[in-house]
Design an enzyme around this catalytic site. Structure first.
Site, PDB file in Angstrom:
ATOM      1  N   ARG A 233      29.443 -10.500 -15.502  1.00  0.00           N
ATOM      2  CA  ARG A 233      28.800  -9.573 -16.517  1.00  0.00           C
ATOM      3  C   ARG A 233      29.412  -8.121 -16.290  1.00  0.00           C
ATOM      4  O   ARG A 233      29.808  -7.754 -15.225  1.00  0.00           O
ATOM      5  CB  ARG A 233      27.368  -9.435 -15.935  1.00  0.00           C
ATOM      6  CG  ARG A 233      26.466 -10.719 -16.521  1.00  0.00           C
ATOM      7  CD  ARG A 233      26.180 -10.516 -18.026  1.00  0.00           C
ATOM      8  NE  ARG A 233      25.531 -11.830 -18.400  1.00  0.00           N
ATOM      9  CZ  ARG A 233      25.730 -13.026 -18.855  1.00  0.00           C
ATOM     10  NH1 ARG A 233      27.216 -13.217 -18.815  1.00  0.00           N
ATOM     11  NH2 ARG A 233      25.118 -13.968 -19.127  1.00  0.00           N
ATOM     12  N   GLU A 262      27.374  -4.064 -24.720  1.00  0.00           N
ATOM     13  CA  GLU A 262      28.105  -4.843 -25.888  1.00  0.00           C
ATOM     14  C   GLU A 262      27.404  -4.816 -27.094  1.00  0.00           C
ATOM     15  O   GLU A 262      26.112  -4.840 -27.080  1.00  0.00           O
ATOM     16  CB  GLU A 262      27.996  -6.230 -25.205  1.00  0.00           C
ATOM     17  CG  GLU A 262      29.034  -6.476 -23.950  1.00  0.00           C
ATOM     18  CD  GLU A 262      28.941  -7.998 -23.266  1.00  0.00           C
ATOM     19  OE1 GLU A 262      28.309  -8.888 -24.040  1.00  0.00           O
ATOM     20  OE2 GLU A 262      29.476  -8.376 -22.377  1.00  0.00           O
ATOM     21  N   HIS A 281      33.129 -11.065 -25.368  1.00  0.00           N
ATOM     22  CA  HIS A 281      32.302 -11.957 -24.765  1.00  0.00           C
ATOM     23  C   HIS A 281      32.292 -13.243 -25.589  1.00  0.00           C
ATOM     24  O   HIS A 281      31.094 -13.805 -26.010  1.00  0.00           O
ATOM     25  CB  HIS A 281      30.780 -11.457 -24.619  1.00  0.00           C
ATOM     26  CG  HIS A 281      29.825 -11.853 -23.627  1.00  0.00           C
ATOM     27  ND1 HIS A 281      28.959 -11.405 -22.971  1.00  0.00           N
ATOM     28  CD2 HIS A 281      29.821 -13.245 -23.046  1.00  0.00           C
ATOM     29  CE1 HIS A 281      28.382 -11.973 -22.124  1.00  0.00           C
ATOM     30  NE2 HIS A 281      28.971 -13.332 -22.200  1.00  0.00           N
TER      31      HIS A 281
HETATM   32  C1  OXD Z   1      26.608 -17.106 -20.263  1.00  0.00           C
HETATM   33  C2  OXD Z   1      27.549 -16.329 -21.025  1.00  0.00           C
HETATM   34  O1  OXD Z   1      25.765 -16.619 -19.514  1.00  0.00           O
HETATM   35  O2  OXD Z   1      28.417 -16.857 -21.752  1.00  0.00           O
HETATM   36  O3  OXD Z   1      26.745 -18.510 -20.291  1.00  0.00           O
HETATM   37  O4  OXD Z   1      27.742 -15.162 -20.705  1.00  0.00           O
END
Ligand code: OXD
Length: 320
Positions: A233, A262, A281
């Site tokens: 993240r 994002e 992402h």
């Molecule tokens: C997840 C992501 O948490 O793709 O699966 O960020």
């Protein structure tokens, strides 16, 4: 659990195909499935016993007065934590363990950075032929990979990286022996891992303990030749410190799939720096991913309807 005659309504916040919906319905005759979009979300939420999806908003959850269980289609549940869901009685399960495409994404950017493909692509757009020493690629087979977070994703990555000949080390909250990993450090061993690695992969969930974990001191601990890859993240890394380290070439480069904000704003300096690969992402995405997420959900739905334990139940204290 519901009485046999009661309907169990699943509201899905996910792009599901007809065959996925049929697969969910086939789990039990009591199951009804509704797919929500932005417009229908507020109307459908109050009918839901179960929510299936990613990034459900606080508003949707507040409207879901009959809600008993949320199956996240992602591995990270930080958005649900931010929505306050984990404080209540609602059961939350994640989709950890199905991110095989994400492992390939990490390998792709790891190899791209090492083979200077990120610079070659920029040169190609400018019609510029550069065979100087800055285009000299490195071989990952002689390198050390440091994986921060040896959970499902980190462990699978370790096996693949080991198969490429890499020495793999990493951190994990609970001690474990992991195939392909030479040494597993506790979280306190972070600096040691950062200092020894030629590439560092952040495969951690965003929790109270990991927010802002990689800041100026941690970036300073990395080798100037090392790469950083973040598929966890954005908020795990202090972005201002990272930008400074990149501008001053204190690390060799980064591949970022996740950001504090994002979509990444169009004026973000990350887009322009030559030593950065930005992806929006997407590291976990693939058509097979949805199939696997729905299969996992169906297994859990069967367990839920029969009062059996579910897979990937989120520990509300830990946050993953
Ligand atoms: C997840 C992501 O948490 O793709 O699966 O960020």
């Amino acid at each position: 659990m519901s009485s046999p005659e009661r309907e169990v309504i699943v509201v899905a916040f996910s792009r599901l195909e007809e065959h996925h919906i049929a697969q969910i319905r086939a789990v039990d005759p009591r199951v009804r499935v509704a797919v929500a979009d932005q417009k229908s979300a507020a109307n459908l939420a109050p009918t839901a016993e179960i929510l299936l999806g990613w990034n459900m908003s606080r508003e949707v959850i507040d409207h879901a007065s009959r809600l008993r269980w949320i199956q996240s289609t992602g591995a990270g549940v930080d958005k649900l934590i931010a929505a306050g869901v984990l404080d209540g009685e609602i059961l939350v399960t994640s989709s950890s363990g199905i991110h095989h495409g994400l492992i390939e994404h990490v390998l792709a950017v790891l190899l791209a950075l090492n083979r200077r493909l990120h610079i070659a692509m920029r040169n190609q757009i400018r019609h510029y032929w550069d065979r100087s020493s800055r285009m000299m690629g490195a071989e990952v087979s002689s390198q050390t990979l440091g994986i921060l977070g040896l959970g499902h994703i980190g462990s699978e990555l370790a096996t693949k990286a080991h198969a490429l000949g890499m020495r793999v080390i990493g951190t994990k909250r609970t001690p474990a022996t992991i195939p392909g990993v030479e040494r597993v450090f506790p979280p306190e061993g972070l600096t040691e891992v950062l200092g020894a690695a030629d590439a560092v992969v952040i495969a951690l969930p965003l929790t109270k303990a990991t927010r802002g974990l990689v800041g100026p001191a941690q970036l300073h601990a990395m080798k100037p030749t090392a790469f950083l890859i973040n598929i966890g993240r954005g908020a795990i890394v202090q972005e201002a410190a990272l930008l400074e380290a990149l501008r001053e070439k204190r690390i060799a480069g980064v591949a970022l799939d996740v950001f504090e904000q994002e979509p990444l704003p169009a004026d973000s300096p990350f887009y322009d720096l030559e030593n950065v690969i930005v992806t929006p992402h997407i590291s976990g995405n693939s058509p097979d991913y949805t199939d696997r997420a729905v299969s996992l959900f169906c297994t859990n739905l069967h367990a839920y309807l029969h009062g059996k334990p579910l897979q990937n139940v989120v520990d509300k204290e830990r946050g993953y």
